[in-house]
Design an enzyme around this catalytic site. Sequence first.
Site, PDB file in Angstrom:
ATOM      1  N   GLU A  83      -7.367  -3.450   7.853  1.00  0.00           N
ATOM      2  CA  GLU A  83      -6.715  -2.279   7.267  1.00  0.00           C
ATOM      3  C   GLU A  83      -5.237  -2.390   7.650  1.00  0.00           C
ATOM      4  OE1 GLU A  83      -7.833   2.440   7.038  1.00  0.00           O
ATOM      5  OE2 GLU A  83      -7.558   1.535   8.996  1.00  0.00           O
ATOM      6  N   GLU A 143      -8.456   6.014   1.932  1.00  0.00           N
ATOM      7  CA  GLU A 143      -9.028   7.207   2.564  1.00  0.00           C
ATOM      8  C   GLU A 143      -8.024   8.371   2.644  1.00  0.00           C
ATOM      9  OE1 GLU A 143      -9.929   4.922   6.078  1.00  0.00           O
ATOM     10  OE2 GLU A 143      -8.493   6.029   7.276  1.00  0.00           O
TER      11      GLU A 143
END
Length: 710
Positions: free
Chosen positions: A502, A508
């Site tokens: 990430e 998200e």
Amino acid sequence: MKLYYLYFACLLLMASCNKKEEVLKIKSPDNNIEVSFDVNEKGEPYYTVSLKNKTVIDSSGMGFEFKTQNPLQSNFQISKADITKVDETWQMPWGEQLVVRNNYNELKVVLEEQSEAKRQLVVNFRVYNDGIGFRYEFPEQGSVKELVITDENTEFNLTGDHTAWWIPGDWDIYEHLYTKSKFSEIDALSKRDHPNLSATYIPENAVNTPVTLKTDDGLYVSFHEADLTDYSGMTLKVDKENTAFVSELVGSKNLEAKAKITLPFKTPWRTIQIAERAGDLIESNLIVNLNDPNAIGDVSYFTPMKYVGIWWEMHIGKSTWDYEASQDMTTYVEGNASSKSHGATTENAKQLIDFASENNIKGMLVEGWNTGWSQWLSGNREGIFDFMTPYPDYNFDEVMKYAKEKGVEIIMHHETSSAPRTYEKQMEVAYNFMKKHGINSVKTGYVGTIFPKGEYHHGQWMVNHYHKVLEEAAKKKIAVNAHEPIKGTGKRRTYPNAIAREGLRGQEFNAWASDGGNPPSHLPTVAFTRMLSGPIDFTPGVFNIKFDEYRKSNQVNTTLAHQLALYVVINSPIQMACDLPEHYMKDGKIHPMFQFISDVGVNWEKTKVLNGEVGDFVTIARKERETGNWFVGGITNEEARTVTLTFDFLEEGATYKTIVYKDGSEAHWKDNPQEYEISEGDLIKGKTLVIPMAAGGGFAISVIKKEIQG
Ligand code: NOJ
Ligand code: CA
């Protein structure tokens, strides 16, 4: 591999007569980039970099300060200099390109102090056609076995007040939005107050790398590092007075310093990518080339793949990680999750496995399957997870059996809650457990501040932890996708089980961020900044863009076609189709736009950046290994724009079928994000296609090679 060793007679002369004859110079193989190196009258080393005789990095110093030793930064003389030329190729076992050329000229300079101690420091430059890397080597010297570094003072002296795309030099997390500003307007401290981050520490006005700049003359320069091993991550302090970046290593409160090294030692490479076209930054292999060759052998246990998962539903608040459902991501969003159900159930997993096997998706990730989630954000996070015990409503064996029957690979999830000591204790058992069940890859996570206190995600202590995970996983033939990771520095060349990570504001944030999520300019910026450091697990593919039924105040701030384009734009050997299976259905059938996700490749022979400007737009074409099919993805920021693509890279004589997935004529990321158009056609080498993109929009094209009838 061709290797030549040349020695400069004048250099040897310099050492013997203790008098400077001339500045050392080394050029790139194409002669365009030149690095000069010298020591000044105080014996301080400095370097400059130019492109086509124009200065890119002005006279910049270097040196080190230590806890108990005198600094190493002046009173030097050059005692030796070697030049080496290398031109070799190597292959990526998976990735954005099959064959990589590693072609550079190297200058290795030995500096020696003129004082009694006669300590040495070696500076090693590698000059490529697309930029430079340099590192320091500390040879073994006398009785000194260890050095505790309190500061590394590498300067990058800029030639003007360039435009910069930057995130703050946070010691704990890279999950910040990029700001575009003049260098002189960089203000990292203004990013301190971030309601969405559970761990963040920004001690001063510094930026994280990769940081990309554009000069007024239209030149692109990006700073980063390669092969970050047993050392602290580097942030770049903003020295406005001198218009320079200066290295600022991430520290440790426990060490009361920045890094502790055992001699002999080599630091990571400090890298400067230089490009006249923005897209060349993305096509560059500088960072991986500066790493050592594969040290772990065959990694065919890992198959590049697309995957679905029990994941987005927790982020949008449909279900929870925690079986007791007592806790949601309450640090991130308002609201009590107690009315919601547990996501990782046997039944839910089976439904996803069915969806994957029916739609050409190879993998499935399950988060929240193991006990411990009721405490994952609590004060004491040591020992809460064991990575082996499923919740009572998740029948691990049954899910594994079902997945095997359907030909779907399960991806393990280990949220460590930033308790790396616990994780290191469990690792062997947890990895054996995975292998026993035929699981070959794991997504790890490091939410929250690090235990023990005083260490930071990007400091040496954690760099060594992330490294240990890679090594232990490699021994067990396991591939790792780390969230809340240390930045990529090209180590995937040496450890190709480091598949993705990430290390940015991922999808998200669109689900719950109180600032409304990632703006349309986010990915057009990430492509030219964060993506230069390596593969990204961004988790694209949201079709239900507004998800009002779950959270009215958030949406994904792009069109649907932009989401499809991300499968090509984002470099990763694992790409999630992150939305809920029901959101991929239309009129009782699979959504027509999903066809692209089913078809698109994940492992590439070649990558070409067709156009782009940092933060504005980008179009990338990638050729799939084995099939020879091309896939093209283009995205734009808030501005609608039309791009003309020339397919001069296709195979001569071959004919291709195209499927174009684009924004509908009235599409708009905010007001009408889901309108789309699909059209089919034929293509041959040299033909052009003109494609309009909506505001916040994009497009994706499958270019499928037709069977050549003999
Ligand atoms: C943060 C990660 O980025 C996200 O992907 C994951 O779902 C949560 N942590 C829980 O581990
Ligand atoms: Ca994260």
